[in-house]
Design a protein around this motif. Structure first.
Motif, PDB file in Angstrom:
ATOM      1  N   PRO A 166       0.828  -1.208   0.000  1.00 50.34           N
ATOM      2  CA  PRO A 166       0.000   0.000   0.000  1.00 50.34           C
ATOM      3  C   PRO A 166       0.863   1.259   0.000  1.00 50.34           C
ATOM      4  O   PRO A 166       1.943   1.274   0.583  1.00 50.34           O
ATOM      5  N   ALA A 167       0.365   2.301  -0.664  1.00 52.37           N
ATOM      6  CA  ALA A 167       1.109   3.564  -0.731  1.00 52.37           C
ATOM      7  C   ALA A 167       0.317   4.706  -0.107  1.00 52.37           C
ATOM      8  O   ALA A 167       0.860   5.772   0.149  1.00 52.37           O
ATOM      9  N   ILE A 168      -0.979   4.466   0.140  1.00 52.29           N
ATOM     10  CA  ILE A 168      -1.831   5.579   0.584  1.00 52.29           C
ATOM     11  C   ILE A 168      -2.421   5.316   1.976  1.00 52.29           C
ATOM     12  O   ILE A 168      -2.258   6.121   2.885  1.00 52.29           O
ATOM     13  N   VAL A 169      -3.114   4.194   2.128  1.00 49.65           N
ATOM     14  CA  VAL A 169      -3.712   3.837   3.424  1.00 49.65           C
ATOM     15  C   VAL A 169      -3.379   2.378   3.731  1.00 49.65           C
ATOM     16  O   VAL A 169      -3.481   1.523   2.844  1.00 49.65           O
ATOM     17  N   LEU A 291      -7.748  13.536   1.273  1.00 49.32           N
ATOM     18  CA  LEU A 291      -6.330  13.438   0.898  1.00 49.32           C
ATOM     19  C   LEU A 291      -5.918  14.605   0.004  1.00 49.32           C
ATOM     20  O   LEU A 291      -4.805  15.112   0.106  1.00 49.32           O
ATOM     21  N   GLU A 292      -6.847  15.037  -0.867  1.00 51.85           N
ATOM     22  CA  GLU A 292      -6.483  16.059  -1.852  1.00 51.85           C
ATOM     23  C   GLU A 292      -6.682  17.482  -1.347  1.00 51.85           C
ATOM     24  O   GLU A 292      -6.135  18.418  -1.923  1.00 51.85           O
ATOM     25  N   GLU A 320      -4.340   3.775   8.548  1.00 54.67           N
ATOM     26  CA  GLU A 320      -3.330   4.804   8.803  1.00 54.67           C
ATOM     27  C   GLU A 320      -2.830   5.342   7.459  1.00 54.67           C
ATOM     28  O   GLU A 320      -2.590   4.569   6.529  1.00 54.67           O
ATOM     29  N   ILE A 321      -2.648   6.651   7.383  1.00 48.64           N
ATOM     30  CA  ILE A 321      -2.143   7.257   6.136  1.00 48.64           C
ATOM     31  C   ILE A 321      -0.626   7.041   6.066  1.00 48.64           C
ATOM     32  O   ILE A 321       0.090   7.270   7.052  1.00 48.64           O
ATOM     33  N   LEU A 322      -0.175   6.631   4.895  1.00 47.81           N
ATOM     34  CA  LEU A 322       1.221   6.196   4.757  1.00 47.81           C
ATOM     35  C   LEU A 322       2.142   7.325   4.271  1.00 47.81           C
ATOM     36  O   LEU A 322       1.703   8.227   3.550  1.00 47.81           O
ATOM     37  N   PRO A 323       3.426   7.259   4.646  1.00 49.71           N
ATOM     38  CA  PRO A 323       4.384   8.285   4.223  1.00 49.71           C
ATOM     39  C   PRO A 323       4.458   8.361   2.697  1.00 49.71           C
ATOM     40  O   PRO A 323       4.431   7.327   2.026  1.00 49.71           O
ATOM     41  N   GLY A 324       4.498   9.574   2.154  1.00 46.28           N
ATOM     42  CA  GLY A 324       4.645   9.754   0.700  1.00 46.28           C
ATOM     43  C   GLY A 324       3.340   9.612  -0.067  1.00 46.28           C
ATOM     44  O   GLY A 324       3.339   9.600  -1.291  1.00 46.28           O
ATOM     45  N   TYR A 325       2.211   9.531   0.657  1.00 40.50           N
ATOM     46  CA  TYR A 325       0.910   9.315  -0.021  1.00 40.50           C
ATOM     47  C   TYR A 325       0.624  10.404  -1.060  1.00 40.50           C
ATOM     48  O   TYR A 325      -0.053  10.170  -2.056  1.00 40.50           O
ATOM     49  N   GLN A 326       1.181  11.612  -0.812  1.00 40.70           N
ATOM     50  CA  GLN A 326       0.893  12.754  -1.700  1.00 40.70           C
ATOM     51  C   GLN A 326       1.291  12.456  -3.148  1.00 40.70           C
ATOM     52  O   GLN A 326       0.677  12.976  -4.076  1.00 40.70           O
ATOM     53  N   LYS A 327       2.318  11.615  -3.308  1.00 43.32           N
ATOM     54  CA  LYS A 327       2.803  11.309  -4.670  1.00 43.32           C
ATOM     55  C   LYS A 327       1.786  10.478  -5.455  1.00 43.32           C
ATOM     56  O   LYS A 327       1.847  10.362  -6.669  1.00 43.32           O
ATOM     57  N   ILE A 329      -1.683  10.638  -5.265  1.00 43.87           N
ATOM     58  CA  ILE A 329      -3.051  11.150  -5.455  1.00 43.87           C
ATOM     59  C   ILE A 329      -3.067  12.089  -6.664  1.00 43.87           C
ATOM     60  O   ILE A 329      -2.044  12.630  -7.059  1.00 43.87           O
ATOM     61  N   ASP A 330      -4.268  12.289  -7.218  1.00 40.52           N
ATOM     62  CA  ASP A 330      -4.405  12.878  -8.547  1.00 40.52           C
ATOM     63  C   ASP A 330      -5.247  14.146  -8.471  1.00 40.52           C
ATOM     64  O   ASP A 330      -6.178  14.326  -9.242  1.00 40.52           O
ATOM     65  N   SER A 331      -4.921  15.041  -7.513  1.00 34.05           N
ATOM     66  CA  SER A 331      -5.840  16.161  -7.256  1.00 34.05           C
ATOM     67  C   SER A 331      -6.002  17.075  -8.465  1.00 34.05           C
ATOM     68  O   SER A 331      -7.096  17.569  -8.727  1.00 34.05           O
ATOM     69  N   GLY A 332      -4.921  17.279  -9.239  1.00 35.21           N
ATOM     70  CA  GLY A 332      -5.018  18.169 -10.407  1.00 35.21           C
ATOM     71  C   GLY A 332      -6.083  17.668 -11.368  1.00 35.21           C
ATOM     72  O   GLY A 332      -6.936  18.431 -11.831  1.00 35.21           O
ATOM     73  N   ALA A 333      -6.066  16.370 -11.631  1.00 32.53           N
ATOM     74  CA  ALA A 333      -7.016  15.788 -12.591  1.00 32.53           C
ATOM     75  C   ALA A 333      -8.445  15.909 -12.059  1.00 32.53           C
ATOM     76  O   ALA A 333      -9.385  16.189 -12.814  1.00 32.53           O
TER      77      ALA A 333
END
Ligand code: HMG
Length: 390
Positions: A166-169, A291-292, A320-327, A329-333
């Motif tokens: 997992p990369a996000i949660v 997240l976004e 739990e939210i994982l380190p580096g999750y920001q990479k 997620i696709d908020s711009g899209a």
């Protein structure tokens, strides 16, 4: 071993109606919608968009950067299925050109079903850490023109890849459950619009929340203060607020003031306010919104999840939210998708809403609108025809 969300994405219709148009038609103050239920806009899909095209768009984006060969399970969660026999997931599997060594099936229990998909995937992935599960939740909420539920309609899909990388949660293994046979919301086979006992449904939602929480906190030993943010099933945004206030009161009395409690959920509400209820997908639209839109780094923070499906089943679980999750997620899209939508007049919304393919067994083509990467083109020889537009 951590099991959780490796990738997540959502998609909604390119068309919406502002609830002020609904308020004008009903001759009531728009504040009832904007503030009373906390909804501003709702997605209104055109005739050539359905739960499959919504799901395929979300799933295409969610699987773009994962190793698709490892996906050996596709779970399709919906309560607005398009076939009594064949899983909607098979259409998505085909549109995404996933590998053939795969199991694909559909799950249903009102808005709860995607949570079942997560819970069933956790032990599966624990046992098979080399594999991945694609979980797609997709729904179109319909209550009927002029009905009490109409302002809480909406449409959208969330797709997530669950895995042992997992990369996000990362999900905790404990959860709390509640089931009771009630008729708060249901949809018999002979209609495509839901029946609902609105006030009763809100009571049942809160009851299931409290009961699920009691079992969850007993099993996990975690307390209200162990959570930084909460994601609720969101049929409309005020429901999330009501639920959170009830849970806090039950768990900790008057320890926290209203502003603090609202701060624990406000970032989960941004997208739902302008999309509406997406049934099985809605809690995860809330997670993506959190997240976004959070100004804070959520790394290491524990999130509480409460999934509710009328009828009814509730489940409280956590992650739990994982380190580096920001990479990942696709908020711009998503911002672009939401900002570029076309607003419908009330008349055009009614036209989209009322469109239904004839049921005489003939061949029909749907009128062409903007549907993203995939399109529902019509019926031929009793078969639904989908197109990839790229
Ligand atoms: P309603 O009768 O239109 O609304 O039903 P109301 O009269 O109860 O008013 C709603 C709120 O607006 C009230 O505030 C009013 O005071 C306020 P509250 O008492 O709740 O704090 N209000 C105003 N505020 C500002 N300015 C004004 C004004 N007028 C009134 N001028 C209801 C609302 C949500 C019940 C209806 O839309 C409905 O039935 N929706 C569908 C059912 C639903 O969403 N239920 C939620 C729980 S069940 C669930 O979540 C499962 C579900 O997703 C399905 C599934 O599982 O598959 C639905």
């Amino acid at each position: 071993m951590k099991i959780g969300i490796e990738s997540i994405n959502f998609y909604t219709s390119n068309y919406f109606i502002d609830l002020k148009s609904l308020a004008e038609d009903r001759n009531i103050p728009v504040s009832k919608f904007y503030h009373g239920i906390g909804q501003e806009k709702m997605a209104a899909p055109p005739p050539d968009e359905d739960i499959i095209t919504l799901a395929a768009n979300a799933a295409y984006n969610a699987t773009k950067s994962v190793d698709k060969d490892k996906i050996d399970t596709v779970i399709f969660a919906t309560e607005s299925g398009i076939d009594q026999s064949k899983s909607g997931g098979i259409y998505v599997h085909q549109l995404l050109q996933l590998g053939k060594n795969c199991r694909v099936f559909e799950v249903k229990q009102a808005c709860y079903s995607a949570a079942a998909g997560i819970q069933m995937s956790l032990p599966y992935l624990m046992l098979h850490p080399d594999r991945k599960v694609l979980l797609v939740a997709s729904d179109i909420a319909r209550y009927g023109i002029g009905s009490v539920g109409e302002p809480t309609q909406g449409a959208g899909a969330v797709a997530m890849v669950l895995s042992a990388r997992p990369a996000i949660v990362a999900f905790d293994m404990e959860s709390g459950l509640y089931t009771e046979d009630v008729m708060d919301f249901w949809r018999p086979n002979y209609t495509d619009e839901a029946f609902v006992d609105g006030k009763f449904s809100i009571k049942m939602y809160i009851k299931a929340l409290i009961e699920s929480w009691n079992q969850y906190s007993g099993r996990s030993g975690r307390e209200f203060a162990d959570f930084y943010r909460f994601c609720y099933h969101l049929p409309f945004s005020r429901m999330g607020e009501k639920a959170h206030i009830h849970l806090a009161k039950h768990a900790v009395g008057d320890d926290y003031d209203n502003d603090f409690l609202m701060g624990q959920i406000s970032d989960t509400l941004h997208y739902i306010k302008i999309i509406g209820n997406t049934y099985a997908a809605s809690m995860y639209v809330g997670l993506i919104s959190l997240l976004e839109n959070s100004n804070e780094d959520l790394t290491g923070r524990r999130i509480g999840f409460f999934s509710y499906g009328s009828g009814c089943v509730g489940e409280f679980f956590s992650g739990e939210i994982l380190p580096g999750y920001q990479k990942y997620i696709d908020s711009g899209a998503h911002t672009k998708l939401l900002n570029n939508r076309t607003e419908l007049s009330y008349e055009k919304y009614k036209e989209f809403y009322s469109y239904s393919l004839p049921e005489d067994g003939g061949d029909y083509q749907t009128p062409k609108n903007e549907t993203g990467l995939f399109r529902f083109a019509g019926i031929s020889a009793h078969k639904r025809i989908y197109q990839r537009l790229f």
